[in-house]
Design a protein around this motif. Structure first.
Motif, PDB file in Angstrom:
ATOM      1  N   THR A   3     -43.722 -12.089 -46.181  1.00  0.00           N
ATOM      2  CA  THR A   3     -44.634 -12.888 -47.061  1.00  0.00           C
ATOM      3  C   THR A   3     -43.886 -12.920 -48.478  1.00  0.00           C
ATOM      4  O   THR A   3     -43.441 -11.852 -49.040  1.00  0.00           O
ATOM      5  N   ILE A   4     -44.014 -14.133 -48.787  1.00  0.00           N
ATOM      6  CA  ILE A   4     -43.156 -14.510 -50.128  1.00  0.00           C
ATOM      7  C   ILE A   4     -44.025 -14.699 -51.142  1.00  0.00           C
ATOM      8  O   ILE A   4     -45.098 -15.550 -51.190  1.00  0.00           O
ATOM      9  N   ASN A   5     -44.300 -13.770 -52.373  1.00  0.00           N
ATOM     10  CA  ASN A   5     -45.114 -14.105 -53.382  1.00  0.00           C
ATOM     11  C   ASN A   5     -44.548 -14.971 -54.320  1.00  0.00           C
ATOM     12  O   ASN A   5     -43.349 -14.457 -54.618  1.00  0.00           O
ATOM     13  N   LEU A   6     -45.178 -15.711 -54.884  1.00  0.00           N
ATOM     14  CA  LEU A   6     -45.028 -16.535 -55.980  1.00  0.00           C
ATOM     15  C   LEU A   6     -45.536 -16.002 -57.558  1.00  0.00           C
ATOM     16  O   LEU A   6     -46.525 -15.392 -57.386  1.00  0.00           O
ATOM     17  N   ALA A  19     -30.145 -18.745 -66.606  1.00  0.00           N
ATOM     18  CA  ALA A  19     -29.899 -18.735 -65.133  1.00  0.00           C
ATOM     19  C   ALA A  19     -30.721 -19.905 -64.489  1.00  0.00           C
ATOM     20  O   ALA A  19     -31.541 -20.488 -65.211  1.00  0.00           O
ATOM     21  N   PHE A  20     -30.192 -20.221 -63.448  1.00  0.00           N
ATOM     22  CA  PHE A  20     -30.966 -21.318 -62.621  1.00  0.00           C
ATOM     23  C   PHE A  20     -32.497 -20.725 -62.224  1.00  0.00           C
ATOM     24  O   PHE A  20     -32.871 -19.850 -61.975  1.00  0.00           O
ATOM     25  N   GLN A  21     -33.391 -21.773 -62.695  1.00  0.00           N
ATOM     26  CA  GLN A  21     -34.906 -21.494 -62.443  1.00  0.00           C
ATOM     27  C   GLN A  21     -35.592 -22.540 -61.946  1.00  0.00           C
ATOM     28  O   GLN A  21     -35.032 -23.697 -61.980  1.00  0.00           O
ATOM     29  N   TYR A  22     -36.671 -22.443 -61.425  1.00  0.00           N
ATOM     30  CA  TYR A  22     -37.369 -23.655 -60.690  1.00  0.00           C
ATOM     31  C   TYR A  22     -38.562 -23.823 -61.825  1.00  0.00           C
ATOM     32  O   TYR A  22     -39.319 -22.821 -62.008  1.00  0.00           O
ATOM     33  N   TYR A  23     -38.645 -25.134 -62.324  1.00  0.00           N
ATOM     34  CA  TYR A  23     -39.685 -25.507 -63.388  1.00  0.00           C
ATOM     35  C   TYR A  23     -40.498 -26.717 -62.697  1.00  0.00           C
ATOM     36  O   TYR A  23     -39.828 -27.586 -62.148  1.00  0.00           O
ATOM     37  N   VAL A  24     -41.722 -26.554 -63.309  1.00  0.00           N
ATOM     38  CA  VAL A  24     -42.646 -27.667 -63.047  1.00  0.00           C
ATOM     39  C   VAL A  24     -43.093 -28.119 -64.320  1.00  0.00           C
ATOM     40  O   VAL A  24     -43.591 -27.372 -65.171  1.00  0.00           O
ATOM     41  N   LYS A  25     -42.800 -29.361 -64.587  1.00  0.00           N
ATOM     42  CA  LYS A  25     -42.837 -30.059 -65.983  1.00  0.00           C
ATOM     43  C   LYS A  25     -44.407 -30.432 -66.069  1.00  0.00           C
ATOM     44  O   LYS A  25     -45.054 -30.777 -65.101  1.00  0.00           O
ATOM     45  N   ALA A  26     -45.151 -30.400 -67.227  1.00  0.00           N
ATOM     46  CA  ALA A  26     -46.438 -31.127 -67.402  1.00  0.00           C
ATOM     47  C   ALA A  26     -46.662 -32.526 -66.896  1.00  0.00           C
ATOM     48  O   ALA A  26     -45.798 -33.291 -67.059  1.00  0.00           O
ATOM     49  N   GLY A  27     -47.660 -32.556 -66.035  1.00  0.00           N
ATOM     50  CA  GLY A  27     -47.867 -33.946 -65.389  1.00  0.00           C
ATOM     51  C   GLY A  27     -47.282 -33.975 -63.999  1.00  0.00           C
ATOM     52  O   GLY A  27     -47.743 -34.886 -63.365  1.00  0.00           O
ATOM     53  N   VAL A  51     -49.558 -20.166 -53.678  1.00  0.00           N
ATOM     54  CA  VAL A  51     -49.487 -21.513 -53.739  1.00  0.00           C
ATOM     55  C   VAL A  51     -50.626 -22.347 -54.372  1.00  0.00           C
ATOM     56  O   VAL A  51     -50.271 -22.932 -55.426  1.00  0.00           O
ATOM     57  N   ARG A  52     -51.625 -21.730 -54.130  1.00  0.00           N
ATOM     58  CA  ARG A  52     -52.926 -22.568 -54.945  1.00  0.00           C
ATOM     59  C   ARG A  52     -52.934 -22.271 -56.352  1.00  0.00           C
ATOM     60  O   ARG A  52     -53.091 -23.028 -57.128  1.00  0.00           O
ATOM     61  N   ALA A  53     -52.604 -20.799 -56.651  1.00  0.00           N
ATOM     62  CA  ALA A  53     -52.697 -20.392 -58.045  1.00  0.00           C
ATOM     63  C   ALA A  53     -51.502 -21.266 -58.925  1.00  0.00           C
ATOM     64  O   ALA A  53     -51.856 -21.620 -59.989  1.00  0.00           O
ATOM     65  N   THR A  54     -50.249 -21.420 -58.270  1.00  0.00           N
ATOM     66  CA  THR A  54     -49.242 -21.800 -58.814  1.00  0.00           C
ATOM     67  C   THR A  54     -49.653 -23.525 -59.032  1.00  0.00           C
ATOM     68  O   THR A  54     -49.404 -23.883 -60.154  1.00  0.00           O
ATOM     69  N   ALA A  63     -48.741 -31.088 -72.432  1.00  0.00           N
ATOM     70  CA  ALA A  63     -47.565 -31.797 -72.964  1.00  0.00           C
ATOM     71  C   ALA A  63     -46.646 -30.681 -73.798  1.00  0.00           C
ATOM     72  O   ALA A  63     -47.094 -29.963 -74.592  1.00  0.00           O
ATOM     73  N   GLY A  64     -45.288 -30.956 -73.286  1.00  0.00           N
ATOM     74  CA  GLY A  64     -44.435 -29.996 -73.653  1.00  0.00           C
ATOM     75  C   GLY A  64     -44.275 -28.483 -72.892  1.00  0.00           C
ATOM     76  O   GLY A  64     -43.267 -27.969 -73.444  1.00  0.00           O
ATOM     77  N   GLU A  65     -45.163 -28.537 -72.138  1.00  0.00           N
ATOM     78  CA  GLU A  65     -44.996 -26.958 -71.572  1.00  0.00           C
ATOM     79  C   GLU A  65     -44.498 -27.431 -70.096  1.00  0.00           C
ATOM     80  O   GLU A  65     -44.466 -28.339 -69.445  1.00  0.00           O
ATOM     81  N   CYS A  66     -43.769 -25.987 -69.493  1.00  0.00           N
ATOM     82  CA  CYS A  66     -43.219 -26.146 -68.216  1.00  0.00           C
ATOM     83  C   CYS A  66     -43.608 -24.813 -67.641  1.00  0.00           C
ATOM     84  O   CYS A  66     -44.165 -23.815 -68.202  1.00  0.00           O
ATOM     85  N   LEU A  67     -43.791 -24.817 -66.253  1.00  0.00           N
ATOM     86  CA  LEU A  67     -44.384 -23.726 -65.393  1.00  0.00           C
ATOM     87  C   LEU A  67     -42.940 -23.135 -64.725  1.00  0.00           C
ATOM     88  O   LEU A  67     -42.375 -24.057 -64.156  1.00  0.00           O
ATOM     89  N   MET A  68     -42.437 -21.973 -65.189  1.00  0.00           N
ATOM     90  CA  MET A  68     -41.442 -21.654 -64.620  1.00  0.00           C
ATOM     91  C   MET A  68     -41.908 -20.550 -63.431  1.00  0.00           C
ATOM     92  O   MET A  68     -42.776 -19.764 -63.516  1.00  0.00           O
ATOM     93  N   VAL A  69     -41.389 -21.021 -62.160  1.00  0.00           N
ATOM     94  CA  VAL A  69     -41.778 -20.353 -60.797  1.00  0.00           C
ATOM     95  C   VAL A  69     -40.843 -19.438 -60.171  1.00  0.00           C
ATOM     96  O   VAL A  69     -39.491 -19.943 -60.212  1.00  0.00           O
ATOM     97  N   SER A  70     -41.182 -18.321 -59.767  1.00  0.00           N
ATOM     98  CA  SER A  70     -40.126 -17.369 -59.271  1.00  0.00           C
ATOM     99  C   SER A  70     -40.794 -16.731 -57.829  1.00  0.00           C
ATOM    100  O   SER A  70     -42.039 -16.863 -57.792  1.00  0.00           O
ATOM    101  N   HIS A  71     -40.077 -16.131 -57.250  1.00  0.00           N
ATOM    102  CA  HIS A  71     -40.819 -15.263 -55.958  1.00  0.00           C
ATOM    103  C   HIS A  71     -40.137 -13.962 -55.787  1.00  0.00           C
ATOM    104  O   HIS A  71     -39.213 -13.618 -56.248  1.00  0.00           O
ATOM    105  N   SER A  72     -40.832 -13.198 -54.812  1.00  0.00           N
ATOM    106  CA  SER A  72     -40.462 -11.991 -54.340  1.00  0.00           C
ATOM    107  C   SER A  72     -40.730 -11.803 -52.818  1.00  0.00           C
ATOM    108  O   SER A  72     -41.633 -12.409 -52.553  1.00  0.00           O
ATOM    109  N   ILE A  73     -39.939 -11.134 -52.172  1.00  0.00           N
ATOM    110  CA  ILE A  73     -40.230 -11.140 -50.833  1.00  0.00           C
ATOM    111  C   ILE A  73     -40.769  -9.782 -50.641  1.00  0.00           C
ATOM    112  O   ILE A  73     -39.953  -8.689 -50.702  1.00  0.00           O
ATOM    113  N   ALA A  74     -41.933  -9.500 -50.011  1.00  0.00           N
ATOM    114  CA  ALA A  74     -42.505  -8.180 -49.257  1.00  0.00           C
ATOM    115  C   ALA A  74     -42.192  -8.104 -47.809  1.00  0.00           C
ATOM    116  O   ALA A  74     -42.699  -8.961 -47.096  1.00  0.00           O
TER     117      ALA A  74
END
Length: 75
Positions: A3-6, A19-27, A51-54, A63-74
């Motif tokens: 199970t991969i938790n976000l 560091a390299f990160q995964y971002y989702v920009k506003a919009g 996934v739904r929560a993210t 506007a001007g915000e980003c969502l930084m997403v990361s994961h961990s593996i259980a």
């Protein structure tokens, strides 16, 4: 099957991170398939609730915000 938790954090200045990160920009929408491909993960292993929560968090960005997403593996 693993199970991969976000986890996600709202940031206002993604360029300040080195560091390299995964971002989702506003919009933009969070695409779980794209995320899985980026990190070479099995999409089916991503926790569906995370996934739904993210996706919900990405939809609430201002506007001007980003969502930084990361994961961990259980295992």
């Amino acid at each position: 099957m693993n199970t991969i938790n976000l986890t996600c954090t709202v940031v206002s200045d993604p360029d300040s991170f080195v560091a390299f990160q995964y971002y989702v920009k506003a919009g933009e929408l969070f695409d779980a398939h794209d995320y899985a491909m980026t990190y070479r993960l099995n999409r089916a292993d991503l926790d569906a609730d995370d996934v739904r929560a993210t996706q919900d968090a990405a939809a609430k960005l201002n506007a001007g915000e980003c969502l930084m997403v990361s994961h961990s593996i259980a295992t």
